[in-house]
Design a protein around this motif. Structure first.
Motif, mmCIF file in Angstrom:
data_model
loop_
_atom_site.group_PDB
_atom_site.id
_atom_site.type_symbol
_atom_site.label_atom_id
_atom_site.label_comp_id
_atom_site.label_asym_id
_atom_site.label_seq_id
_atom_site.Cartn_x
_atom_site.Cartn_y
_atom_site.Cartn_z
ATOM 1 N N VAL A 24 0.869 -1.175 0.000
ATOM 2 C CA VAL A 24 0.000 0.000 0.000
ATOM 3 C C VAL A 24 0.904 1.221 0.000
ATOM 4 N N GLU A 25 0.635 2.135 -0.914
ATOM 5 C CA GLU A 25 1.391 3.378 -0.988
ATOM 6 C C GLU A 25 0.480 4.519 -0.541
ATOM 7 N N ILE A 26 1.011 5.388 0.308
ATOM 8 C CA ILE A 26 0.310 6.585 0.751
ATOM 9 C C ILE A 26 0.986 7.757 0.062
ATOM 10 N N ARG A 27 0.217 8.509 -0.718
ATOM 11 C CA ARG A 27 0.782 9.614 -1.491
ATOM 12 C C ARG A 27 0.085 10.918 -1.106
ATOM 13 N N LYS A 28 0.881 11.933 -0.776
ATOM 14 C CA LYS A 28 0.353 13.238 -0.354
ATOM 15 C C LYS A 28 -0.157 14.026 -1.557
ATOM 16 N N THR A 29 -1.335 14.655 -1.374
ATOM 17 C CA THR A 29 -1.897 15.531 -2.397
ATOM 18 C C THR A 29 -1.811 16.974 -1.909
ATOM 19 N N PRO A 30 -1.796 17.939 -2.816
ATOM 20 C CA PRO A 30 -1.661 19.343 -2.411
ATOM 21 C C PRO A 30 -2.910 19.926 -1.746
ATOM 22 N N GLN A 31 -4.058 19.295 -1.915
ATOM 23 C CA GLN A 31 -5.288 19.790 -1.289
ATOM 24 C C GLN A 31 -6.174 18.614 -0.905
ATOM 25 N N PRO A 32 -7.102 18.835 0.037
ATOM 26 C CA PRO A 32 -7.991 17.735 0.453
ATOM 27 C C PRO A 32 -8.793 17.193 -0.726
ATOM 28 N N LEU A 33 -9.049 15.892 -0.700
ATOM 29 C CA LEU A 33 -9.831 15.234 -1.734
ATOM 30 C C LEU A 33 -11.286 15.140 -1.295
ATOM 31 N N PRO A 34 -12.216 15.045 -2.259
ATOM 32 C CA PRO A 34 -13.595 14.776 -1.850
ATOM 33 C C PRO A 34 -13.646 13.391 -1.204
ATOM 34 N N ASP A 35 -14.656 13.135 -0.368
ATOM 35 C CA ASP A 35 -14.767 11.846 0.317
ATOM 36 C C ASP A 35 -14.627 10.686 -0.659
ATOM 37 N N SER A 36 -13.867 9.700 -0.248
ATOM 38 C CA SER A 36 -13.639 8.507 -1.051
ATOM 39 C C SER A 36 -14.705 7.467 -0.737
ATOM 40 N N LEU A 37 -15.101 6.702 -1.713
ATOM 41 C CA LEU A 37 -16.081 5.638 -1.508
ATOM 42 C C LEU A 37 -15.403 4.287 -1.327
ATOM 43 N N MET A 38 -14.092 4.267 -1.314
ATOM 44 C CA MET A 38 -13.347 3.030 -1.209
ATOM 45 C C MET A 38 -13.248 2.559 0.234
ATOM 46 N N ASN A 39 -13.275 1.243 0.438
ATOM 47 C CA ASN A 39 -13.065 0.643 1.750
ATOM 48 C C ASN A 39 -11.820 -0.229 1.702
ATOM 49 N N VAL A 40 -11.143 -0.342 2.831
ATOM 50 C CA VAL A 40 -9.970 -1.193 2.961
ATOM 51 C C VAL A 40 -10.298 -2.217 4.043
ATOM 52 N N GLU A 41 -10.096 -3.508 3.763
ATOM 53 C CA GLU A 41 -10.461 -4.533 4.742
ATOM 54 C C GLU A 41 -9.291 -5.478 4.995
#
Length: 130
Positions: A45-62
């Motif tokens: 899993v890669e965590i990548r920083k964005t320059p501004q907040p993203l709209p809510d994600s619909l993805m789930n991690v289990e």
């Protein structure tokens, strides 16, 4: 087919790093100043920083955990919330079979105990999480 990796983008980069290292106790590898990777058995899993907040994600991690690891995770999570009052990871569900949190970007992280559930437990779990 096998999932090789997953990239999660977030504005809340430091909050993710704290959660992943303190609660999940995962080893992070720095890819750049704005990208970290953690290895999970046969995937990453890669965590990548964005320059501004993203709209809510619909993805789930289990994640599926054996009973001992599930119990340990719940203890670590309790201590994490005790230490960090300003935490951006919000506790969503916490019971004997499921623990879930909502991350700062709206993703639901589910941690499921891998022991088999009987039919009544399964239907109760389903109804509680609708």
């Amino acid at each position: 087919m096998r999932l090789c990796g997953l990239t999660l983008e977030t504005y809340f980069f430091q909050d993710y790093l704290a959660f992943l290292t303190e609660v999940l106790e995962l080893e992070l590898s720095e890819l750049s100043d704005v990208s970290m990777r953690l290895d999970l058995n046969s995937t990453w899993v890669e965590i990548r920083k964005t320059p501004q907040p993203l709209p809510d994600s619909l993805m789930n991690v289990e994640f599926s955990l054996d009973p001992e690891d599930f119990y340990s995770l719940k203890q670590k999570l309790g201590f994490y919330y005790y230490r960090r009052n300003d935490n951006r990871f919000l506790l969503h569900t916490n019971n004997e079979a499921l623990c879930s949190v909502v991350d700062p970007d709206g993703r639901v992280w589910r941690f499921v105990q891998s022991t088999p559930l009987n039919v009544s437990q399964t239907s109760d779990l389903f109804c509680k999480n609708l």
